[in-house]
Design an enzyme around this catalytic site. Structure first.
Site, mmCIF file in Angstrom:
data_model
loop_
_atom_site.group_PDB
_atom_site.id
_atom_site.type_symbol
_atom_site.label_atom_id
_atom_site.label_comp_id
_atom_site.label_asym_id
_atom_site.label_seq_id
_atom_site.Cartn_x
_atom_site.Cartn_y
_atom_site.Cartn_z
ATOM 1 N N ASP A 182 0.459 3.057 3.193
ATOM 2 C CA ASP A 182 -0.356 1.876 2.993
ATOM 3 C C ASP A 182 -1.503 2.336 2.077
ATOM 4 O O ASP A 182 -1.760 3.536 1.972
ATOM 5 C CB ASP A 182 -0.876 1.430 4.367
ATOM 6 C CG ASP A 182 -1.905 0.345 4.273
ATOM 7 O OD1 ASP A 182 -1.633 -0.670 3.629
ATOM 8 O OD2 ASP A 182 -3.006 0.530 4.836
ATOM 9 N N ASP B 291 -5.047 0.423 1.304
ATOM 10 C CA ASP B 291 -6.399 0.171 1.807
ATOM 11 C C ASP B 291 -6.570 0.754 3.207
ATOM 12 O O ASP B 291 -5.831 0.394 4.121
ATOM 13 C CB ASP B 291 -6.679 -1.338 1.882
ATOM 14 C CG ASP B 291 -6.742 -1.988 0.506
ATOM 15 O OD1 ASP B 291 -7.605 -1.584 -0.278
ATOM 16 O OD2 ASP B 291 -5.937 -2.884 0.229
HETATM 17 P P1 B16 Z 1 -5.753 -8.317 -2.100
HETATM 18 P P2 B16 Z 1 -3.221 -2.735 2.530
HETATM 19 C C1 B16 Z 1 -4.487 -5.077 2.325
HETATM 20 O O1 B16 Z 1 -4.118 -3.845 1.794
HETATM 21 C C2 B16 Z 1 -5.866 -5.021 2.971
HETATM 22 O O2 B16 Z 1 -5.813 -4.207 4.128
HETATM 23 C C3 B16 Z 1 -6.273 -6.404 3.374
HETATM 24 O O3 B16 Z 1 -7.557 -6.379 3.969
HETATM 25 C C4 B16 Z 1 -6.257 -7.329 2.148
HETATM 26 O O4 B16 Z 1 -6.583 -8.649 2.490
HETATM 27 C C5 B16 Z 1 -4.849 -7.301 1.553
HETATM 28 O O5 B16 Z 1 -4.511 -5.967 1.210
HETATM 29 C C6 B16 Z 1 -4.709 -8.163 0.319
HETATM 30 O O6 B16 Z 1 -5.465 -7.607 -0.699
HETATM 31 O O7 B16 Z 1 -6.677 -9.459 -1.835
HETATM 32 O O8 B16 Z 1 -6.379 -7.199 -2.886
HETATM 33 O O9 B16 Z 1 -4.432 -8.767 -2.670
HETATM 34 O O10 B16 Z 1 -4.021 -2.265 3.702
HETATM 35 O O11 B16 Z 1 -1.907 -3.403 2.883
HETATM 36 O O12 B16 Z 1 -3.078 -1.688 1.457
HETATM 37 MG MG MG Z 2 -4.489 -0.846 5.248
#
Ligand code: B16
Ligand code: MG
Length: 221
Positions: free
Chosen positions: A11, A13
């Site tokens: 993953d 984030d």
């Molecule tokens: P975006 P991951 C996720 O990333 C985040 O944890 C989540 O908080 C966020 O809303 C989501 O990506 C969408 O991100 O707005 O940048 O498209 O943890 O799956 O890497």
């Molecule tokens: Mg994450």
């Protein structure tokens, strides 16, 4: 008996980089403009979840209804704030121990992928200078179903041409752990074992993490 592992799926984030606080601040700011607040406990529900699902969860939390057009505008605004806030991210922001671990995996010919809900994943990986480590990058632009649906990880395994059973997922979010387990993969939670109780094992971070340790973790799980 040690389970055979051929690929690691990360993953992004909260695992490779601490962008979670940037997402949280942008969502908090958005909620404030709508007249309510969100706290860290509620934010756990937003981790790993797509932007559009986050909007729905936030509006539901504030008891507010919006049209699809208004929701799109809110998502656009949140992303603008998020991008401003991560504009200076660079190679120094890759979390401690991650690069050494990726190098160890590469040296030992393991396949590597990113499985992230974020549509900003390619941009952030580029800013951190780690794109070339990965044989596949599956992000929010490439999938239809947000975590906890397993699509993101199954697509990653498919692009790597590795059986899901031979993949390990590293995840910091409850929704992501659930997605990995539904995909039939081994899951290492990165963070609080109480929050990530569905993971097979948990680590606090990647400091001193290596292939040998990964196999020890697989053995005891
Ligand atoms: P975006 P991951 C996720 O990333 C985040 O944890 C989540 O908080 C966020 O809303 C989501 O990506 C969408 O991100 O707005 O940048 O498209 O943890 O799956 O890497
Ligand atoms: Mg994450």
């Amino acid at each position: 008996m040690t389970r055979k592992i051929s690929a690691c799926i990360f993953d992004m984030d909260g695992v490779l980089v601490h962008t979670e606080m940037h997402h949280f601040f942008a969502w908090k700011r958005l909620a404030k403009t709508l007249g309510f607040t969100i706290d860290e406990e509620f934010n756990e529900k937003l981790k790993g979840v797509s932007r559009t699902v986050c909007i729905d969860l936030i509006l539901e939390h504030g008891g507010i209804q919006k049209t699809q057009h208004e929701k799109n505008k809110l998502a656009e605004q949140k992303n603008k704030w998020f991008l401003e806030s991560v504009s200076s991210i660079n190679e120094n922001d890759v979390l401690p121990g991650v690069i050494d671990f990726l190098q160890d995996l590469r040296k030992n010919s393991y396949k590597m992928a990113v499985g992230s809900a974020s549509k900003n994943a390619p941009l952030l990986l580029e800013k951190m200078g780690i794109t070339s480590f990965f044989d596949a990058i599956i992000d929010g632009n490439k999938i239809q179903n947000a975590k906890p649906h397993p699509e993101v990880f199954l697509r990653a395994a498919q692009e790597l041409a590795i059986d899901p059973f031979e993949c390990v997922v590293f995840e910091d979010a409850q929704s992501g752990v659930e997605a990995a387990k539904t995909a039939g993969m081994f899951c290492v939670g990165v963070g609080d074992p109480v929050v990530l109780f569905k993971a097979d094992v948990c680590i606090q971070n990647f400091v001193d993490m290596n292939l040998l340790k990964l196999h020890q973790l697989l053995d005891i799980a």
